[in-house]
Design a protein around this motif. Sequence first.
Motif, mmCIF file in Angstrom:
data_model
loop_
_atom_site.group_PDB
_atom_site.id
_atom_site.type_symbol
_atom_site.label_atom_id
_atom_site.label_comp_id
_atom_site.label_asym_id
_atom_site.label_seq_id
_atom_site.Cartn_x
_atom_site.Cartn_y
_atom_site.Cartn_z
ATOM 1 N N VAL A 178 -42.440 15.965 31.177
ATOM 2 C CA VAL A 178 -41.613 16.646 30.165
ATOM 3 C C VAL A 178 -41.173 15.615 29.121
ATOM 4 O O VAL A 178 -40.337 14.764 29.404
ATOM 5 C CB VAL A 178 -40.354 17.291 30.807
ATOM 6 C CG1 VAL A 178 -39.463 17.909 29.730
ATOM 7 C CG2 VAL A 178 -40.753 18.340 31.818
ATOM 8 N N PRO A 179 -41.743 15.674 27.899
ATOM 9 C CA PRO A 179 -41.271 14.768 26.852
ATOM 10 C C PRO A 179 -39.818 15.089 26.507
ATOM 11 O O PRO A 179 -39.437 16.256 26.420
ATOM 12 C CB PRO A 179 -42.182 15.086 25.655
ATOM 13 C CG PRO A 179 -43.316 15.880 26.193
ATOM 14 C CD PRO A 179 -42.810 16.577 27.410
ATOM 15 N N SER A 180 -39.043 14.042 26.303
ATOM 16 C CA SER A 180 -37.613 14.257 26.054
ATOM 17 C C SER A 180 -37.160 13.407 24.880
ATOM 18 O O SER A 180 -37.356 12.187 24.867
ATOM 19 C CB SER A 180 -36.849 13.878 27.330
ATOM 20 O OG SER A 180 -35.484 13.782 27.063
ATOM 21 N N GLY A 181 -36.559 14.063 23.874
ATOM 22 C CA GLY A 181 -36.045 13.349 22.710
ATOM 23 C C GLY A 181 -34.534 13.176 22.830
ATOM 24 O O GLY A 181 -34.025 12.648 23.819
ATOM 25 N N GLY A 182 -33.820 13.713 21.838
ATOM 26 C CA GLY A 182 -32.356 13.600 21.861
ATOM 27 C C GLY A 182 -31.690 14.672 22.711
ATOM 28 O O GLY A 182 -30.467 14.691 22.853
ATOM 29 N N ARG A 183 -32.482 15.589 23.245
ATOM 30 C CA ARG A 183 -32.021 16.684 24.132
ATOM 31 C C ARG A 183 -30.971 17.565 23.461
ATOM 32 O O ARG A 183 -30.046 18.045 24.106
ATOM 33 C CB ARG A 183 -31.519 16.119 25.461
ATOM 34 C CG ARG A 183 -32.589 15.345 26.203
ATOM 35 C CD ARG A 183 -32.075 14.640 27.425
ATOM 36 N NE ARG A 183 -30.980 13.745 27.141
ATOM 37 C CZ ARG A 183 -31.097 12.535 26.604
ATOM 38 N NH1 ARG A 183 -32.290 12.071 26.301
ATOM 39 N NH2 ARG A 183 -30.045 11.780 26.355
ATOM 40 N N THR A 184 -31.134 17.747 22.153
ATOM 41 C CA THR A 184 -30.257 18.680 21.435
ATOM 42 C C THR A 184 -30.925 20.045 21.285
ATOM 43 O O THR A 184 -30.387 20.928 20.613
ATOM 44 C CB THR A 184 -29.913 18.159 20.025
ATOM 45 O OG1 THR A 184 -31.113 18.123 19.244
ATOM 46 C CG2 THR A 184 -29.301 16.766 20.077
ATOM 47 N N GLY A 185 -32.096 20.216 21.868
ATOM 48 C CA GLY A 185 -32.842 21.472 21.736
ATOM 49 C C GLY A 185 -32.038 22.665 22.234
ATOM 50 O O GLY A 185 -31.196 22.543 23.123
ATOM 51 N N ALA A 215 -26.644 19.929 12.092
ATOM 52 C CA ALA A 215 -25.436 19.438 12.755
ATOM 53 C C ALA A 215 -25.725 18.468 13.897
ATOM 54 O O ALA A 215 -24.855 17.692 14.285
ATOM 55 C CB ALA A 215 -24.622 20.621 13.272
ATOM 56 N N SER A 216 -26.941 18.493 14.452
ATOM 57 C CA SER A 216 -27.242 17.606 15.577
ATOM 58 C C SER A 216 -28.009 16.355 15.148
ATOM 59 O O SER A 216 -28.535 15.627 15.997
ATOM 60 C CB SER A 216 -28.056 18.371 16.629
ATOM 61 O OG SER A 216 -29.181 18.956 16.027
ATOM 62 N N SER A 217 -28.057 16.085 13.850
ATOM 63 C CA SER A 217 -28.839 14.939 13.348
ATOM 64 C C SER A 217 -28.381 13.607 13.921
ATOM 65 O O SER A 217 -29.160 12.662 13.990
ATOM 66 C CB SER A 217 -28.746 14.852 11.823
ATOM 67 O OG SER A 217 -29.289 15.979 11.240
HETATM 68 C C1 LIG Z 1 -25.139 21.559 17.084
HETATM 69 C C2 LIG Z 1 -26.621 21.822 16.919
HETATM 70 C C3 LIG Z 1 -27.095 22.257 15.700
HETATM 71 C C4 LIG Z 1 -28.463 22.467 15.522
HETATM 72 N N1 LIG Z 1 -28.912 22.884 14.306
HETATM 73 C C5 LIG Z 1 -30.239 23.023 14.105
HETATM 74 C C6 LIG Z 1 -30.736 23.428 12.832
HETATM 75 O O1 LIG Z 1 -29.978 23.697 11.898
HETATM 76 N N2 LIG Z 1 -32.073 23.508 12.673
HETATM 77 C C7 LIG Z 1 -32.957 23.226 13.698
HETATM 78 O O2 LIG Z 1 -34.173 23.301 13.491
HETATM 79 N N3 LIG Z 1 -32.509 22.888 14.917
HETATM 80 C C8 LIG Z 1 -31.184 22.777 15.147
HETATM 81 N N4 LIG Z 1 -30.732 22.413 16.385
HETATM 82 C C9 LIG Z 1 -31.699 22.262 17.494
HETATM 83 C C10 LIG Z 1 -32.214 20.818 17.751
HETATM 84 O O3 LIG Z 1 -31.328 19.847 17.247
HETATM 85 C C11 LIG Z 1 -33.606 20.644 17.167
HETATM 86 O O4 LIG Z 1 -34.500 21.511 17.845
HETATM 87 C C12 LIG Z 1 -34.138 19.220 17.271
HETATM 88 O O5 LIG Z 1 -35.321 19.104 16.515
HETATM 89 C C13 LIG Z 1 -34.416 18.767 18.699
HETATM 90 O O6 LIG Z 1 -34.655 17.378 18.695
HETATM 91 P P1 LIG Z 1 -34.392 16.511 20.003
HETATM 92 O O7 LIG Z 1 -34.817 15.116 19.719
HETATM 93 O O8 LIG Z 1 -33.009 16.674 20.479
HETATM 94 O O9 LIG Z 1 -35.440 17.173 20.988
HETATM 95 P P2 LIG Z 1 -35.313 17.623 22.512
HETATM 96 O O10 LIG Z 1 -34.281 18.675 22.680
HETATM 97 O O11 LIG Z 1 -35.173 16.422 23.365
HETATM 98 O O12 LIG Z 1 -36.756 18.248 22.736
HETATM 99 C C14 LIG Z 1 -37.176 19.369 22.005
HETATM 100 C C15 LIG Z 1 -38.651 19.643 22.303
HETATM 101 O O13 LIG Z 1 -39.444 18.567 21.789
HETATM 102 C C16 LIG Z 1 -40.231 17.973 22.820
HETATM 103 N N5 LIG Z 1 -40.290 16.529 22.519
HETATM 104 C C17 LIG Z 1 -39.245 15.691 22.320
HETATM 105 N N6 LIG Z 1 -39.692 14.458 22.005
HETATM 106 C C18 LIG Z 1 -41.055 14.516 22.013
HETATM 107 C C19 LIG Z 1 -42.095 13.559 21.787
HETATM 108 N N7 LIG Z 1 -41.835 12.287 21.454
HETATM 109 N N8 LIG Z 1 -43.375 13.971 21.913
HETATM 110 C C20 LIG Z 1 -43.666 15.262 22.236
HETATM 111 N N9 LIG Z 1 -42.723 16.205 22.442
HETATM 112 C C21 LIG Z 1 -41.433 15.828 22.333
HETATM 113 C C22 LIG Z 1 -39.508 18.326 24.113
HETATM 114 O O14 LIG Z 1 -40.383 18.349 25.217
HETATM 115 C C23 LIG Z 1 -38.971 19.715 23.789
HETATM 116 O O15 LIG Z 1 -39.960 20.679 23.994
HETATM 117 C C24 LIG Z 1 -29.363 22.230 16.593
HETATM 118 C C25 LIG Z 1 -28.869 21.802 17.828
HETATM 119 C C26 LIG Z 1 -27.518 21.605 17.994
HETATM 120 C C27 LIG Z 1 -27.047 21.115 19.322
#
Ligand SMILES: Cc1cc2nc3c(=O)[nH]c(=O)nc-3n(C[C@H](O)[C@H](O)[C@H](O)COP(=O)(O)OP(=O)(O)OC[C@H]3O[C@@H](n4cnc5c(N)ncnc54)[C@H](O)[C@@H]3O)c2cc1C
Length: 460
Positions: free
Chosen positions: A67-74, A133-135
């Motif tokens: 399971v690839p994991s980034g910032g886990r804000t998904g 917001a999760s940037s």
């Molecule tokens: C407060 C809040 C506000 C938000 N607002 C928005 C918004 O306005 N617009 C928006 O689009 N999203 C928003 N989101 C959702 C989220 O932030 C996005 O989906 C973001 O792109 C997820 O990035 P992450 O690094 O946290 O990924 P994760 O949650 O860690 O992973 C998301 C998906 O990407 C995959 N993944 C992660 N890293 C990799 C990698 N290196 N290679 C392959 N696959 C990978 C994971 O397996 C998973 O399927 C918000 C979330 C929160 C908590």
Amino acid sequence: MRQSLLAELANVVGEENLYTGADASDKYGQDWTRFFKPNPGAVVFARNADQVVRLVGFANEHELALVPSGGRTGLSGGAVAERDEIVVSFDKMNRILAFDEVENSVTVEAGVITAELQRYASDKGLFYPVDFASSGSSQIGGNIATNAGGIRVLRYGLTRDQITGLEVVTRSGQRLALNRGLVKNATGYDFRHLFIGSEGTLGFILEATIRLVSPPGDPAVILMALPAMEEVMNVFSAFRSRLPLTAYEFFSEEALLHVMSHTGVSRPFATKAGYYALLEFDRAAAGAASATEAFASCVEKGLVSDGVISQSEQQRGNLWRYREDISASITPFTPYKNDISVRVSSVPGFLKAVQEEVGRRYPDFEIVWFGHIGDGNLHLNILKPGDWDVETFKRKCEGVSESVMAIVARFEGSVSAEHGVGLLKRDQLGFTRSEAEIALMRAVKKAFDPNNIMNPGKLI
Ligand SMILES: Cc1cc2nc3c(=O)[nH]c(=O)nc-3n(C[C@H](O)[C@H](O)[C@H](O)COP(=O)(O)OP(=O)(O)OC[C@H]3O[C@@H](n4cnc5c(N)ncnc54)[C@H](O)[C@@H]3O)c2cc1C
């Protein structure tokens, strides 16, 4: 995971890259959704392509899921590990590798935090426009894997529109350099775009080359009170015809009340309304007069009952907080999130239909509306009553969601505008993607991942 297998894994990835902290499960086994119980078999830090290739070989040999994991804000359960999978975190691959000043592009590792890239661009006198917001926690790899949208899609497009190259590792250990930063490349299937939005189901994104743009001259924000939801798109049209908009958002009074109680801020102005619209525009490109004219015209027509325009950078930031703090403010109520979209021209009819359905089907729940409505994207949040358990609440919401998704399908929209499908929306995919499309998606998945070890169970 068995101790002997864990020991072998440590040899393959380097012992220092196996995370065994007591919080491994809670911290790395889930994203922002709280509907799934995390249960990863192991947590590994990706360090470089060679190590990821070795890890993939090991996973194939032992038929282990990754399971690839980034910032886990998904927000869709895409990064959840609930079945003994190996979580592969990109937290430690967080370097900015190169800046190309001829092209204004930057090459980064997948674990770079989105806000870090925004700061880097700003230091170079440039702008990375993808923002939400999760940037401050999300990573570029996660943004690419979900094709993240956010607040400035109206002007700059999605994550997809910024990516000119990707370095990926597939489940068979192939290292692919996709498009290599080229502007023009007419050589058949563009696998870069297949990986964008693939939610970790095709392989790992290790690096990305990203286009930066010129920063807006003098961004300003207007926040307005609207007497009724029907006016949201009328106000949009009135401003869009006069101003170069970079964002157009809306939210309900309930959303505002949650932000006020969560953050302690007071009302933006005395007038209470059912709905609010927040827009951003480039004052340098527009001239202040056109904003005032548009506002006056909306007041005169009864579309807007009050409003405020930012006069400084700090005020602009403060006004954005009313919109950007909504997600965090409602998180303690375990919201069930519908992230739906339709074509912008269909928004008025769609909002009316959804509002009626929701009023009929969710009479007992608190509903919080907001969204990037200038892109046709609505976030419909159902809050869990305190005395309901999570599982019963989720089941109830899924039942009602079926009728909301039927409306989305009728309007030819999408069941997931920007959060991805993950685990949460997987069973709804068929509402807005045809059987033929889903069959082709499965075939693509099989071509890249015949053993089904890459994020199995997510998306399809
Ligand atoms: C407060 C809040 C506000 C938000 N607002 C928005 C918004 O306005 N617009 C928006 O689009 N999203 C928003 N989101 C959702 C989220 O932030 C996005 O989906 C973001 O792109 C997820 O990035 P992450 O690094 O946290 O990924 P994760 O949650 O860690 O992973 C998301 C998906 O990407 C995959 N993944 C992660 N890293 C990799 C990698 N290196 N290679 C392959 N696959 C990978 C994971 O397996 C998973 O399927 C918000 C979330 C929160 C908590």
